[in-house]
Design an enzyme around this catalytic site. Structure first.
Site, PDB file in Angstrom:
ATOM      1  N   GLU A 265     -10.471 -10.384  64.745  1.00  8.04           N
ATOM      2  CA  GLU A 265      -9.698 -11.583  65.047  1.00  8.04           C
ATOM      3  C   GLU A 265     -10.337 -12.892  64.594  1.00  8.04           C
ATOM      4  O   GLU A 265     -10.059 -13.940  65.195  1.00  8.04           O
ATOM      5  CB  GLU A 265      -9.455 -11.632  66.559  1.00  8.04           C
ATOM      6  N   ASN A 266     -11.154 -12.906  63.556  1.00 12.41           N
ATOM      7  CA  ASN A 266     -11.771 -14.150  63.080  1.00 12.41           C
ATOM      8  C   ASN A 266     -10.761 -15.292  63.077  1.00 12.41           C
ATOM      9  O   ASN A 266      -9.629 -15.127  62.639  1.00 12.41           O
ATOM     10  CB  ASN A 266     -12.280 -13.977  61.644  1.00 12.41           C
ATOM     11  N   GLU A 299      -4.702  -8.753  67.334  1.00 17.07           N
ATOM     12  CA  GLU A 299      -5.582  -9.758  66.724  1.00 17.07           C
ATOM     13  C   GLU A 299      -4.975 -11.152  66.861  1.00 17.07           C
ATOM     14  O   GLU A 299      -5.675 -12.132  67.110  1.00 17.07           O
ATOM     15  CB  GLU A 299      -5.856  -9.431  65.253  1.00 17.07           C
TER      16      GLU A 299
HETATM   17  N1  B3K Z   1     -12.938  -7.612  68.360  1.00 18.51           N
HETATM   18  C1  B3K Z   1     -12.887  -6.586  67.358  1.00 18.51           C
HETATM   19  C2  B3K Z   1     -13.849  -5.479  67.596  1.00 18.51           C
HETATM   20  C3  B3K Z   1     -15.205  -5.743  67.072  1.00 18.51           C
HETATM   21  C4  B3K Z   1     -16.060  -4.490  67.159  1.00 18.51           C
HETATM   22  C5  B3K Z   1     -17.478  -4.766  66.798  1.00 18.51           C
HETATM   23  N2  B3K Z   1     -18.285  -3.575  66.768  1.00 18.51           N
HETATM   24  C6  B3K Z   1     -11.535  -6.006  67.208  1.00 18.51           C
HETATM   25  C7  B3K Z   1     -10.631  -6.203  68.350  1.00 18.51           C
HETATM   26  O1  B3K Z   1     -10.851  -5.732  69.458  1.00 18.51           O
HETATM   27  O2  B3K Z   1      -9.653  -6.864  68.181  1.00 18.51           O
HETATM   28 ZN    ZN Z   2      -9.632  -6.928  70.577  1.00 15.90          ZN
END
Ligand code: B3K
Ligand code: ZN
Length: 879
Positions: A265-266, A299
């Site tokens: 989700e950058n 995301e």
């Molecule tokens: N936040 C990321 C997951 C990152 C995992 C790092 N090992 C995807 C998500 O949950 O949307």
């Molecule tokens: Zn997530």
């Protein structure tokens, strides 16, 4: 690669940093072998103590503070501590590092995929790019300049808004990006690649025009429309449901072939595993379409639950993940219900619970069991678990049930009004829910600190015209205090109709489903006017993530299979009946499928009043990992024998029904992704599955034809799966060959091809072992150890979906597993660690299997080169 033993990080040790970053300017001179990163940080003091920068595996070329090398500095174990002169409260720190993305096989930090450059920073990848206080509670303003060769990397993307771009000398060009929102560095991203883009304009609820973009490799534009539609639907839903609007002018999704997980989700620049972006009817199944919609939504929803309000530390991970999974589940349910009615919503709920029971229940009963907010970890990447995500979502769902739709929304509004732009804790979230509703949630908070799946025992007694329901809760840890558990109940009369419920003392009977709040270890609920032949239906809609233990005869289960008005519980009744029957068969020396079972199955199958989608989930046998979990001693071989017999019997005895259904469920016309059509296809695929398992000639012929001729992947793949999972070996081989020839250049379809073979059952000794087949497939030209999707399809598919072949009596499956762990450990610890977890519940198996599994795990743990991720998992497995 890190090889040192990782220390344990504890939640109780959290302290704010003395120095934080106000603004950061990054300059990337990109090159696949020699990227230079110049990082200029404006840092400010916010307490006593040294200035801390974290790093991992970096080649550092320069480090200055206010233009000078630091005078007092310690650099140990990936942690730099700089003593800044007292009185100095703001400094500029510059760090220059050199990276080789082409050698980054961990896919964390900056890495190369198909000639492009991509980043993945959550949880701790940013420190593999530059030295930084890499913690989520450091929220900084980011400005990023990317400079690269224009021909190789025509597209240069980072977070936020594009504020400048242009050509440079020697065929290079640059792009400058500015993110208007503060963010933790785990949300930083860059992409430099040769991509094409699908664009749409959208207008937000406040009337702002925004640009939506989906970037894919050349040749994939025709597969990007569904992701774009999903993004638009997600935006609309979040506006309507939570009043939350997209806050940027531009929102980008980029598909990449090599990616450790689903998507990331950058801020404003989501990077996705291509599997969750690309879809067209010829290559993607209904399930793929559904997954894409839900991951895109997930995301997107993170932009508020995760990005605008983020986590103070990684122990709070479920704050963003549990909540965002709950949001994406609600979104998908609403989307499905809009198109396919309430059954479609129920089917979605069933699928979500199936995932929870298959993945999270075993996790919570094994050595990695942890509360949704853990107290300690060694490698944070090991804690992106089904517990944090799926159980975390169930905990949020219980809040939603307790507070109601409006109460929940008020709580969300208050949460954002207090914490927008902050890094906070799970307590902050629950406090906002509590305050907005004037409800005490102190007891509810225990869900955050207690591990293990609770069991609720139910006892129903009739006397003097009253029915007393006694609910008792229990959990694995003896000292646990009682949880607040919402238990939705109903009673079904002998005529099959739900009874209106009246709790003792109430003047009038009310609704037919009641949510009881179980808050004590044991509590009694007394209902008036329930006839003694009424059948209780407990934990409707799966109102809490617990095991509901109740004595129910086969007849009562069959009655609920035919009558329960709560679709979830109706499904659950089928699962209970199937589970009981299968386990009984597995335990018996001479297993037979009981006739009563087949007839209950038959009734459901032929109930035309039920949607095909519902019949398909209800008639699918429980997953093998779930069933193994239900056995006192897990015996995969005995279970497989029972499953084969059962599938065969269902296929043989109901052959005519299945053949008729297969015909009746044909969907005419062009493919569309729609729950009604998907439901039919799914029931049709199930028909082939049972028919082929029973080797019914017409069924096998229909499957052969469909693999060759179907115009959509759902039916083609369904037919392929039915053949590969059947004793019709020759038909299966031919179908696999044809499929391979047609799709050898399509990585995502080949993933399916690998996974279906990894999961193949062995119907007779004449058939080659699946292990040999998997070994041979590792040498297939389309297989690659550097592509996580391939690992998950072939190895994950084998270890997870094929217990009987993996847990072979001769231990060959375990030896294969250990060799793969050694091989992957050096390459990609995160992916390896997931594979390492596939044997963590080894103590549940028969003594002979235990012995062999243990020997393999011990040998691995003795290896000094083990990465901390893998070590944590294996040591816990032994511990
Ligand atoms: N936040 C990321 C997951 C990152 C995992 C790092 N090992 C995807 C998500 O949950 O949307
Ligand atoms: Zn997530």
């Amino acid at each position: 690669m890190r090889t040192e033993h990782a220390p344990t990080i504890r939640r109780a040790d959290y302290r704010p940093l003395a120095w934080t970053v106000d603004a950061v300017e990054l300059y990337f001179s990109l090159d696949p072998e020699a990227t230079i990163v110049r990082n200029t940080m404006q840092m400010v003091r916010q307490g006593d103590g040294p200035l801390v920068l974290l790093h991992e595996g970096l080649m550092r070329e320069d480090l200055t503070i206010n233009g000078e090398p630091p005078r007092k500095m310690r650099d140990e174990g990936g942690r730099i501590e700089i003593e800044v002169e007292p009185g100095l409260d703001a400094v500029e720190v510059v760090v220059v590092t050199r990276l080789n993305p082409s050698l980054n096989t961990e896919l964390s930090g900056l890495y190369q995929s198909a000639g492009g450059l991509f980043t993945q920073c959550e949880a701790e990848g940013f420190r593999r790019i530059t030295c930084f206080p890499d913690r989520p509670d450091v929220m900084a303003r980011f400005t990023v300049t990317l400079e690269a060769d224009k021909r190789d990397y025509p597209v240069l993307l980072s977070n936020g808004n594009l504020v400048g771009q242009g050509d440079l000398e020697a065929g290079r060009h640059f792009a400058k990006w500015e993110d208007p929102f503060r963010k933790p560095c785990y949300l930083f991203a860059l992409v430099a690649a040769d991509l094409v883009v699908l664009e749409r304009k959208a207008t937000t609820m406040s009337g702002r025009e925004v640009l939506l973009q989906v970037y894919v490799e050349e040749g994939n534009l025709d597969r990007s429309g569904h992701a774009m539609d999903s993004l638009e639907h997600s935006m609309r839903w979040d506006e309507e449901t939570f009043g939350l609007e997209l806050d940027l002018d531009r929102y980008m999704i980029v598909a990449v072939g090599d990616f450790n997980m689903g998507a990331m989700e950058n801020k404003g620049l989501n990077i996705f595993n291509a599997k969750y972006v690309l879809a067209k009817p010829e290559t993607a199944t209904d399930v793929d379409y559904e997954n894409i919609e839900s991951v895109v939504a997930h995301e997107y929803f993170h932009n508020w639950t995760g990005n605008r309000v983020t986590c103070r530390d990684w122990f709070q991970l479920t704050l963003k993940e549990g909540l965002t999974v709950f949001r994406d589940q609600q979104f998908s349910a609403d989307m499905l219900a809009r198109a396919g009615g309430e059954t479609a919503r129920a089917v979605k709920r069933i699928e979500d619970v199936r995932v929870l029971r298959t993945a999270q229940f075993p996790e919570d009963a094994g050595p990695m069991s942890h509360p949704i907010r853990p107290d300690a970890y060694q490698a944070i990447d090991n804690f992106y678990t089904a517990t944090i995500y799926e159980k975390g979502s169930e905990v949020i769902r219980m809040l939603h049930t307790i507070l109601g739709v409006e109460g929940f929304r008020n709580g969300m509004d208050l949460y954002f009004s207090y914490h927008d732009g902050q890094a906070v804790t799970c307590d902050d979230f629950v406090e906002a829910m509590s305050e907005a509703n004037g409800v005490d949630l102190d007891q509810f908070m225990r869900w955050y600190s207690q591990r293990g799946t609770p069991t609720v025992h139910a006892d129903v007694a009739f006397a003097d015209g009253q029915c007393t329901l006694t609910l008792t809760q229990s959990r694995p840890d003896k000292d646990d205090e009682p949880l607040q558990i919402p238990v939705a109940v109903g009673f079904i009369g002998a005529d099959g109709m739900d009874l209106p419920l009246r709790l003792k003392g109430e003047a009038e009977a009310g609704t037919t489903t009641r949510v009881l709040q179980l808050k004590e270890m044991q509590q009694q609920f007394v209902f008036d006017g329930i006839p003694t032949d009424a059948v209780p239906s407990l934990l409707r809609g799966f109102s809490a993530p617990v095991v509901m233990a109740v004595n129910e005869s086969d007849e009562k289960l069959a009655f609920r299979m035919a009558n329960d008005a709560d679709p979830f519980n109706r499904w659950d009744a089928t699962q209970r009946y199937m589970t009981r029957t299968l386990l009984g068969m597995a335990a018996s020396g001479d297993p037979k499928v009981p006739e009563a079972f087949i007839s209950a199955f038959d009734v459901l199958l032929n109930n035309e009043a039920l949607d095909p989608a519902f019949r398909a989930v209800a008639l699918t046998l429980p997953s093998e990992p779930y069933l193994l979990e239900q056995m006192d001693v897990a015996n995969p071989a005995a279970l497989r024998t029972a499953l084969m017999l059962m599938s065969k019997a269902i296929g043989t005895e109901l052959a005519q029904d299945w053949l008729r259904i297969d015909e009746a469920m044909a969907v005419p016309g062009e493919y569309r992704y729609h729950p009604a059509d998907a439901g039919k296809r799914s029931l049709r695929n199930l028909a082939l599955r049972y028919l082929c398992a029973a080797n019914v000639n017409e069924g096998v012929a229909a499957a052969e034809l469909r693999v060759a001729r179907a115009t959509n992947m759902t039916e083609r793949f369904g037919a392929l799966l039915a053949l590969v999972q059947s004793p019709a070996i020759e038909s299966a081989d031919l179908a696999l060959k044809a499929f391979e020839q047609e799709f050898s250049q399509d990585a995502l379809v080949m993933d399916k091809w690998f996974s279906v073979q990894a999961a193949a059952w062995r119907w007779s000794e004449a058939q080659p072992s699946t292990l040999e087949r998997v070994e041979a497939l590792t040498r297939h030209p389309a297989f690659s150890l550097s592509n996580p999707n391939k690992i998950y399809s072939l190895f994950g598919g084998f270890f997870r979906n094929n217990p009987a072949e993996f847990h072979r009596a001769d231990g060959a499956g375990y030896r294969f597993w250990a060799d793969r762990i050694r091989e992957l450990n050096a390459r990609n610890p995160q992916v390896c660690s997931r594979m390492a977890r596939m044997l963590e519940n080894w103590r549940r198996y028969t003594p002979e299997l235990q012995q062999q599994a243990k020997a393999q795990i011990e040998a691995l743990v003795g290896d000094e080169a083990l990465s901390p991720d893998v070590r944590e998992v294996l040591e816990k497995a032994l511990g």
